[in-house]
Design a protein around this motif. Structure first.
Motif, PDB file in Angstrom:
ATOM      1  N   ARG A   1     -18.459 -26.663 -27.346  1.00 46.04           N
ATOM      2  CA  ARG A   1     -18.434 -27.393 -26.066  1.00 46.04           C
ATOM      3  C   ARG A   1     -17.137 -27.074 -25.319  1.00 46.04           C
ATOM      4  NH1 ARG A   1     -20.270 -32.198 -23.539  1.00 46.04           N
ATOM      5  NH2 ARG A   1     -22.008 -32.240 -24.979  1.00 46.04           N
ATOM      6  N   TRP A   2     -16.009 -27.129 -26.031  1.00 43.23           N
ATOM      7  CA  TRP A   2     -14.718 -26.864 -25.387  1.00 43.23           C
ATOM      8  C   TRP A   2     -14.632 -25.422 -24.899  1.00 43.23           C
ATOM      9  CZ3 TRP A   2     -11.744 -29.376 -30.068  1.00 43.23           C
ATOM     10  CH2 TRP A   2     -11.959 -30.763 -30.045  1.00 43.23           C
ATOM     11  N   ALA A   3     -15.143 -24.486 -25.703  1.00 42.44           N
ATOM     12  CA  ALA A   3     -15.090 -23.069 -25.320  1.00 42.44           C
ATOM     13  C   ALA A   3     -15.954 -22.799 -24.097  1.00 42.44           C
ATOM     14  CB  ALA A   3     -15.553 -22.200 -26.493  1.00 42.44           C
ATOM     15  N   PHE A   4     -17.162 -23.373 -24.077  1.00 44.15           N
ATOM     16  CA  PHE A   4     -18.063 -23.176 -22.934  1.00 44.15           C
ATOM     17  C   PHE A   4     -17.478 -23.811 -21.677  1.00 44.15           C
ATOM     18  CE2 PHE A   4     -22.439 -22.400 -25.118  1.00 44.15           C
ATOM     19  CZ  PHE A   4     -21.866 -21.385 -25.875  1.00 44.15           C
ATOM     20  N   LYS A   5     -16.915 -24.991 -21.840  1.00 43.19           N
ATOM     21  CA  LYS A   5     -16.315 -25.676 -20.692  1.00 43.19           C
ATOM     22  C   LYS A   5     -15.165 -24.852 -20.118  1.00 43.19           C
ATOM     23  CE  LYS A   5     -14.134 -30.100 -19.539  1.00 43.19           C
ATOM     24  NZ  LYS A   5     -13.732 -31.414 -20.081  1.00 43.19           N
TER      25      LYS A   5
ATOM     26  N   LEU B   1     -26.427 -29.303 -23.239  1.00 45.82           N
ATOM     27  CA  LEU B   1     -25.024 -28.900 -23.167  1.00 45.82           C
ATOM     28  C   LEU B   1     -24.555 -28.577 -21.753  1.00 45.82           C
ATOM     29  CD1 LEU B   1     -22.433 -28.348 -24.663  1.00 45.82           C
ATOM     30  CD2 LEU B   1     -23.270 -26.070 -25.241  1.00 45.82           C
ATOM     31  N   PHE B   2     -25.271 -27.708 -21.042  1.00 42.09           N
ATOM     32  CA  PHE B   2     -24.835 -27.319 -19.699  1.00 42.09           C
ATOM     33  C   PHE B   2     -24.774 -28.514 -18.736  1.00 42.09           C
ATOM     34  CE2 PHE B   2     -26.444 -22.672 -20.346  1.00 42.09           C
ATOM     35  CZ  PHE B   2     -25.345 -22.425 -21.146  1.00 42.09           C
ATOM     36  N   PRO B   3     -25.847 -29.340 -18.650  1.00 40.81           N
ATOM     37  CA  PRO B   3     -25.762 -30.499 -17.749  1.00 40.81           C
ATOM     38  C   PRO B   3     -24.600 -31.431 -18.100  1.00 40.81           C
ATOM     39  CG  PRO B   3     -28.032 -30.134 -18.428  1.00 40.81           C
ATOM     40  CD  PRO B   3     -27.188 -29.240 -19.279  1.00 40.81           C
ATOM     41  N   SER B   4     -24.357 -31.619 -19.398  1.00 40.04           N
ATOM     42  CA  SER B   4     -23.269 -32.493 -19.827  1.00 40.04           C
ATOM     43  C   SER B   4     -21.913 -31.932 -19.425  1.00 40.04           C
ATOM     44  CB  SER B   4     -23.334 -32.682 -21.345  1.00 40.04           C
ATOM     45  OG  SER B   4     -22.242 -33.441 -21.798  1.00 40.04           O
TER      46      SER B   4
ATOM     47  N   ILE C   1     -17.140 -31.618 -15.833  1.00 41.66           N
ATOM     48  CA  ILE C   1     -16.286 -30.862 -14.914  1.00 41.66           C
ATOM     49  C   ILE C   1     -16.241 -31.535 -13.551  1.00 41.66           C
ATOM     50  CG2 ILE C   1     -16.050 -28.680 -13.653  1.00 41.66           C
ATOM     51  CD1 ILE C   1     -17.106 -27.252 -16.153  1.00 41.66           C
ATOM     52  N   ARG C   2     -17.414 -31.941 -13.045  1.00 42.63           N
ATOM     53  CA  ARG C   2     -17.426 -32.645 -11.751  1.00 42.63           C
ATOM     54  C   ARG C   2     -16.581 -33.907 -11.824  1.00 42.63           C
ATOM     55  NH1 ARG C   2     -21.354 -32.329  -7.921  1.00 42.63           N
ATOM     56  NH2 ARG C   2     -19.853 -33.576  -6.743  1.00 42.63           N
TER      57      ARG C   2
ATOM     58  N   GLU D   1     -11.714 -36.753 -10.543  1.00 42.24           N
ATOM     59  CA  GLU D   1     -10.586 -37.556 -11.017  1.00 42.24           C
ATOM     60  C   GLU D   1      -9.260 -36.918 -10.623  1.00 42.24           C
ATOM     61  OE1 GLU D   1      -8.742 -39.250 -15.234  1.00 42.24           O
ATOM     62  OE2 GLU D   1     -10.802 -38.498 -15.168  1.00 42.24           O
ATOM     63  N   ARG D   2      -9.182 -35.586 -10.748  1.00 40.98           N
ATOM     64  CA  ARG D   2      -7.960 -34.882 -10.350  1.00 40.98           C
ATOM     65  C   ARG D   2      -7.688 -35.054  -8.860  1.00 40.98           C
ATOM     66  NH1 ARG D   2      -8.447 -28.604 -10.135  1.00 40.98           N
ATOM     67  NH2 ARG D   2      -8.819 -29.046  -7.924  1.00 40.98           N
ATOM     68  N   ALA D   3      -8.741 -34.880  -8.059  1.00 40.03           N
ATOM     69  CA  ALA D   3      -8.586 -35.007  -6.604  1.00 40.03           C
ATOM     70  C   ALA D   3      -8.226 -36.434  -6.216  1.00 40.03           C
ATOM     71  CB  ALA D   3      -9.870 -34.564  -5.903  1.00 40.03           C
ATOM     72  N   GLN D   4      -8.852 -37.401  -6.881  1.00 38.56           N
ATOM     73  CA  GLN D   4      -8.562 -38.801  -6.594  1.00 38.56           C
ATOM     74  C   GLN D   4      -7.123 -39.153  -6.964  1.00 38.56           C
ATOM     75  OE1 GLN D   4     -11.639 -40.721  -8.836  1.00 38.56           O
ATOM     76  NE2 GLN D   4     -13.235 -40.267  -7.343  1.00 38.56           N
TER      77      GLN D   4
END
Length: 755
Positions: A175-179, A276-279, A284-285, A290-293
């Motif tokens: 999961r971490w590698a794909f992300k 996995l991909f949807p999660s 990421i979204r 959160e970063r932008a906020q």
């Protein structure tokens, strides 16, 4: 205290272990952040409020992280599945989300397809398939699991594949590698939604846009989030999903020689596509948002801090001018202390207007009360009012200036209970003129009464998590109020509420004490105030000043606990009174007084400048006496203006026109990639150059650089980019030539040594 956490925080901030330890100890004892920053510098070695807040928040987070790690290890151990590898992976986690990813395969899942398959007894079949059998028959193996729930071998195999798909999705390292792969190589795609309503084309630039995830600017993320929420856009990701699916398959199929190879590939691809991909995309979204906020909250906080710390116009009589058309312009004269002297109303713009009569009344007020400055609100009819005042000043040769003041939130304050209590016989709009005048006289004292979200110095503030926003703005207010301090005999309840150690209840009791007993003449009298005990007194006393009191040191920022040290210092150095700007403190006379270096410096500064205001170091309001119109402007003109707001993409500057001009981030510095808040702050008075003029829409684009410097910078950038492209072309690998069958055969024969 957790020494491991303390060591980690010290390393992150590049400070000493004792600084972190002492700060946490002081916080545990109930000391406030402002008190620690101001009066416990020896213990913290001069840490400021932001550093103390970071230590406080990070320690709390790390404690939660440690507790969750213990919980997860315990829960996995209860299932009999805890291994040394899992224990090591959990120990290495630095974020709560990482711990949850590790726990994901062991969490109880009730409604998933895999959970249903496990309940139907298909886990052994899935395990058999994952053992990569080289021999046997999958159909025959699946036959063993047919029961009331599983009616045929196809259902059994599908159930086993569902279990394997979830295993693929729950693998934390995968999961971490794909992300990480998607974050580095993925592209965010936005499209205009069918039947979307965007009448003003606010989001037009995102109707058909693709941008690398790694390059998304925070303000664009906020815009995309809002557009998606308003059902204007659809948002999706593109990345090399085929490659990632193949990697997922390889992780479970090893060399791919199992009799279950086809089913394992199907399960791996299903696990990626369905789970996995949807999660990961949601994660990421969420993290981008959160970063932008967080960035938006920080910009809002910084802007608010700069706005509140604008210097007061001390000792001036101000006329607050609240512009308007139909309902007239409201006028309020304010004396040097903020006391309202009179209110009036004029109608210079209603219908044809009566400007002559309005000017006459305005002139009478200015002369009667010796008005020195006019504070004009920047709302409706602001520029017409500015022109009226400029003409009046010119026609009568008055020694009067005016300033344009943001009136954001003035109407909010005017309708509040505190405003009604102070001015019960005045209309709401008349109270707003008082607020506008006071904002120029003392911005902090007036703006502190208003919800900071109504002041207009944020971006996308309604899209931000309100609890986090409120907490951060409260911290900004806390810093500003306590750095400035407050006059104990004139401070409002709202201002006192934010003083270290006080709350609204104690602040109200201070006001009651003043009303019943008259002005405070000594800081010690605070101990007679209801609800204000010794602990609160220690925290607040140094931030509350008394002028013309019984104790001269009460007018300074020196804490009562240091009065004896201050007197000893003055006696040792032969200083008889406060305010000697040239007072000297020879080292040989102070070294044996037992005063630490931090406290000594603060006492010396207070003795030299007992009435020093922290805000005096910043630029005050820009005062004008003449008006500017857009038709007067030319590209390249140099102007002075006041920064009204700073956002991710630039800054809005009031140059005296109806609308603030925008200095885009690309025109702020000789460097192209800069952060606006590093260049300017709200309240700054800056020189700007006119870059573009859109007279039809009343808009002006500005630059912080003269035209010749902009041209020089852009030419240098273009030159560097050209050289870079040229080098890339030179270093590019030669194009592959078409290889014929004869060429291929010749190479093969040469490789194997045959003629």
């Amino acid at each position: 205290m957790n020494t491991e956490i303390i060591s980690r925080i010290a390393a992150e901030k590049s400070i000493g272990l004792d600084q972190v330890q002492n700060t946490l100890s002081l916080l545990e004892e109930g000391n406030t952040v402002p008190f620690i920053a101001r009066y416990r510098k020896e213990a913290t070695k001069g840490l400021d409020e932001e550093q103390i807040l970071y230590i406080q928040k990070q320690y709390e987070y790390q404690q939660k992280l440690a507790e969750r790690k213990e919980d997860v290890l315990r829960l996995i151990e209860e299932q009999g599945k805890l291994t040394d590898e899992i224990r090591k992976s959990v120990a290495e986690c630095t974020k709560l989300s990482q711990v949850e990813d590790i726990y994901r395969p062991y969490a109880q899942k009730k409604k998933t397809r895999a959970a249903a398959a496990i309940n139907a007894g298909l886990q052994p079949l899935a395990d058999w398939m994952l053992s990569l059998p080289k021999e046997g028959n999958l159909e025959e193996e699946a036959q063993k699991y047919i029961n009331e729930t599983i009616t045929d071998t196809a259902a059994a195999i599908q159930g086993a594949k569902d279990i394997i798909a979830e295993i693929v999705s729950d693998n934390p390292k995968q999961r971490w590698a794909f992300k990480d792969n998607i974050l580095k190589t993925g592209v965010l795609v936005t499209k205009l939604k069918k039947d979307a309503k965007d009448e003003n084309h606010v989001y037009e630039m995102y109707y058909d846009r693709s941008e690398k995830v790694s390059q998304l600017a925070d303000h664009r993320i906020m815009a995309i989030d809002r557009a998606e929420k308003e059902k204007v856009l659809t948002v999706s990701f593109t990345y090399d999903d085929a490659y990632l699916k193949d990697e997922a398959y390889k992780a479970i199929a090893k060399d791919g020689s199992s009799i279950c190879d086809a089913q394992l590939r199907e399960a791996a691809e299903d696990g990626c596509d369905r789970l996995l991909f949807p999660s990961i995309e949601r994660e990421i979204r969420s993290e981008l948002s959160e970063r932008a906020q967080t960035k938006s909250i920080e910009i809002f906080s910084t802007n608010l801090e700069k706005l509140l710390l604008q210097p007061p116009l001390k000792g001036r009589i101000v006329l607050g001018f609240d512009p308007g058309y139909r309902n007239g312009c409201k006028l309020a004269v304010i004396d040097e202390t903020g006391k309202m002297l009179t209110v009036e109303k004029i109608y210079p713009f209603m219908g044809k207007g009566n400007q002559a009569e309005s000017k006459k009344k305005l002139l009478e007020l200015i002369k009667k009360y010796s008005v020195q400055i006019i504070a004009i609100g920047n709302g409706t009819a602001s520029r017409e009012s500015e022109k009226l005042c400029a003409e009046l000043i010119s026609e009568n040769k008055l020694d009067v200036s005016y300033a344009i003041v943001s009136e954001a939130g003035a109407s909010v304050w005017s309708a509040q209970e505190a405003a009604r209590a102070e001015f019960p016989d005045m209309a709401v709009e008349e109270r707003s003129a008082v607020s506008i005048g006071r904002r120029l006289l003392d911005p902090l004292a007036e703006l502190i009464k208003i919800d900071p979200k109504s002041i207009g110095v944020g971006q996308y503030q309604h899209d931000l998590p309100q609890k986090a926003l409120s907490e951060r703005l409260d911290e900004a207010i806390m810093k500003c109020v306590n750095r400035t301090g407050a006059d104990l005999n004139t401070a409002s309840q709202e201002l006192l509420t934010h003083i270290s150690g006080l709350n609204s209840g104690i602040a109200k009791e201070i006001i009651n004490y003043r009303n019943e007993n008259g002005r405070f003449t000594n800081r010690k009298q605070l101990l007679k105030v209801k609800k204000l005990g010794p602990k609160a007194y220690t925290q607040c006393a140094g931030f509350l000043r008394i002028t013309d009191g019984e104790e001269p040191l009460d007018q300074t920022s020196i804490h009562p606990e240091s009065y004896e040290a201050a007197r000893s210092l003055m006696n040792a150095c032969g200083i008889t009174a406060l305010g000697a700007a040239d007072a000297s403190f020879p080292e040989e006379k102070v070294k044996d007084l037992g005063i630490d270096s931090y406290t000594l410096k603060d006492i010396e500064d207070a003795i030299r400048q007992p009435l020093r205001d922290y805000r005096d170091q910043f630029e005050g309001a820009l005062l004008r006496s003449d008006v500017l119109e857009i038709k007067d402007l030319h590209i390249g003109d140099k102007l002075s203006g006041t920064v009204r707001n700073v956002v991710d993409f630039g800054a809005f500057v009031d140059i005296g026109l109806h609308e603030d001009g925008l200095v885009h981030v690309s025109r702020m510095s000789m460097r192209r990639n800069v952060i606006p808040t590093d260049i300017v702050s709200v309240g700054d008075i800056v020189d700007v150059w006119v870059y573009e003029i859109d007279e039809a829409r009343g808009r002006v684009s500005l630059a912080l650089l003269p035209p010749e410097q902009l041209k020089e910078r852009d030419a240098a950038y273009k030159n560097r980019k050209g050289k870079k492209n040229q080098n890339q072309k030179q270093n590019r690998k030669p194009e592959k030539k078409e290889v014929t069958m004869d060429d291929a055969m010749a190479r093969l024969m040469q490789r194997f040594g045959k003629n």
